[in-house]
Design a protein around this motif. Structure first.
Motif, mmCIF file in Angstrom:
data_model
loop_
_atom_site.group_PDB
_atom_site.id
_atom_site.type_symbol
_atom_site.label_atom_id
_atom_site.label_comp_id
_atom_site.label_asym_id
_atom_site.label_seq_id
_atom_site.Cartn_x
_atom_site.Cartn_y
_atom_site.Cartn_z
ATOM 1 N N GLU A 241 0.809 -1.221 0.000
ATOM 2 C CA GLU A 241 0.000 0.000 0.000
ATOM 3 C C GLU A 241 0.844 1.274 0.000
ATOM 4 O O GLU A 241 0.305 2.377 0.089
ATOM 5 C CB GLU A 241 -0.934 0.004 1.210
ATOM 6 N N GLY A 242 2.173 1.122 -0.074
ATOM 7 C CA GLY A 242 3.038 2.284 -0.206
ATOM 8 C C GLY A 242 3.443 2.956 1.086
ATOM 9 O O GLY A 242 3.957 4.083 1.071
ATOM 10 N N TYR A 243 3.241 2.289 2.202
ATOM 11 C CA TYR A 243 3.640 2.856 3.483
ATOM 12 C C TYR A 243 5.102 2.542 3.811
ATOM 13 O O TYR A 243 5.731 3.279 4.563
ATOM 14 C CB TYR A 243 2.763 2.303 4.616
ATOM 15 N N LEU A 244 5.618 1.444 3.285
ATOM 16 C CA LEU A 244 6.953 0.969 3.615
ATOM 17 C C LEU A 244 7.787 0.708 2.375
ATOM 18 O O LEU A 244 7.274 0.257 1.350
ATOM 19 C CB LEU A 244 6.890 -0.350 4.398
ATOM 20 N N GLU A 245 9.083 0.952 2.510
ATOM 21 C CA GLU A 245 10.075 0.436 1.569
ATOM 22 C C GLU A 245 10.759 -0.724 2.275
ATOM 23 O O GLU A 245 11.229 -0.580 3.410
ATOM 24 C CB GLU A 245 11.085 1.530 1.230
#
Length: 275
Positions: A241-245
């Motif tokens: 969901e784009g919260y973490l790399e």
């Protein structure tokens, strides 16, 4: 149980992760802000309705709080250096806030308590069922803060209210106070650890769903250990969901094992001295 042959407990995956949100990265967090990012993801996606964690008030003083919004989670980000009456307050906090699905951020000793309450309920079945995620921070021990603060005041003229931040470096505890930085060798502060910490063998929090910490050579990244499907799904979901790399963290396993082995050996030595 932590043993020389099983220092880390159950391990599904080991990752290096960091928040993708610049606001999180700007906060005073110990590493890459990955725990903060995962908790915000879980809250915003409805996986949880609150986070119970510790918030530093001033110096070493802390309190157990419930974070129910993104901003409240951001306010709790950072190092936890003192034991607060945490476990004793969690049940009351959950009931007061009417939380049905809660994440708990805690230390290894507390993770064991909550993990056993969830997995082996006796009377408080409802309480255990409300615990969705247990996130344990890596821990070499916390301070008996009144004695340690007295030591800092007497030897270095540092008052509790002047302490802005503390961080573990290689062989040192760095204390930022006002506009100055004090580096204390760990051997100098060893005697001020909580008595229970001296006989605790668990470095990573083997009863948790996710363990998190940092390694000096990977500055800006959080080390994440997932221990079950629940923890793995949280990390993968936050990444999707784009919260973490997220990247593979197998290269830091040696560092984690070294620290875990050191804590176990310390506990064994101190236990022997009590016999």
């Amino acid at each position: 149980m932590v043993t020389p042959d099983n220092l880390l407990g159950s391990v599904v995956g080991v990752y290096l992760a960091r928040a993708k949100d610049e606001e999180i990265l700007k906060r005073k967090v110990a590493s890459g802000g990955a725990v903060t990012a995962m908790l915000i993801y879980a809250l915003e996606k409805g996986l949880i309705d609150g986070v119970v964690t510790a918030k530093r008030v001033s110096g070493f003083e802390g309190q157990a709080v419930v974070a129910r919004t993104r901003e409240e989670i951001l306010e709790t980000a950072g190092n936890k250096w003192s034991i607060v009456p945490f476990a004793a307050r969690v049940k009351a906090k959950i009931e007061e806030e009417d939380l049905k699905k809660v994440a708990i951020v805690c230390l290894p000793c507390q993770a064991q308590f909550f993990g056993q309450m969830r997995e082996f309920p006796i009377l408080e079945t409802d309480f255990g069922e409300r615990i969705r995620y247990i996130v344990s921070l890596f821990c070499m021990g916390t301070f008996a803060f009144e004695a340690f603060l007295n030591y800092l005041r007497m030897k270095y003229d540092i008052k509790a209210e002047e302490i802005k931040n503390m961080a573990l470096k290689e062989g040192f505890l760095e204390i930022q106070h006002d506009d100055s930085l004090l580096q204390l060798p760990l051997k100098e502060v060893y005697s001020y650890l909580q008595t229970g910490c001296l006989v605790c063998a668990d470095y990573t929090g083997t009863w948790s769903d996710i363990s998190a910490g940092f390694i000096e050579k990977e500055k800006g990244w959080t080390v994440i250990i997932t221990r079950n499907a629940r923890g793995e799904e949280l990390v993968k979901g936050a990444e999707k969901e784009g919260y973490l790399e997220v990247r593979d963290g197998s290269q830091v396993m040696g560092d984690i094992l070294r620290a875990a082995r050191e804590k176990l050996a310390r506990a064994q030595r101190n236990m022997m001295s009590l016999l």
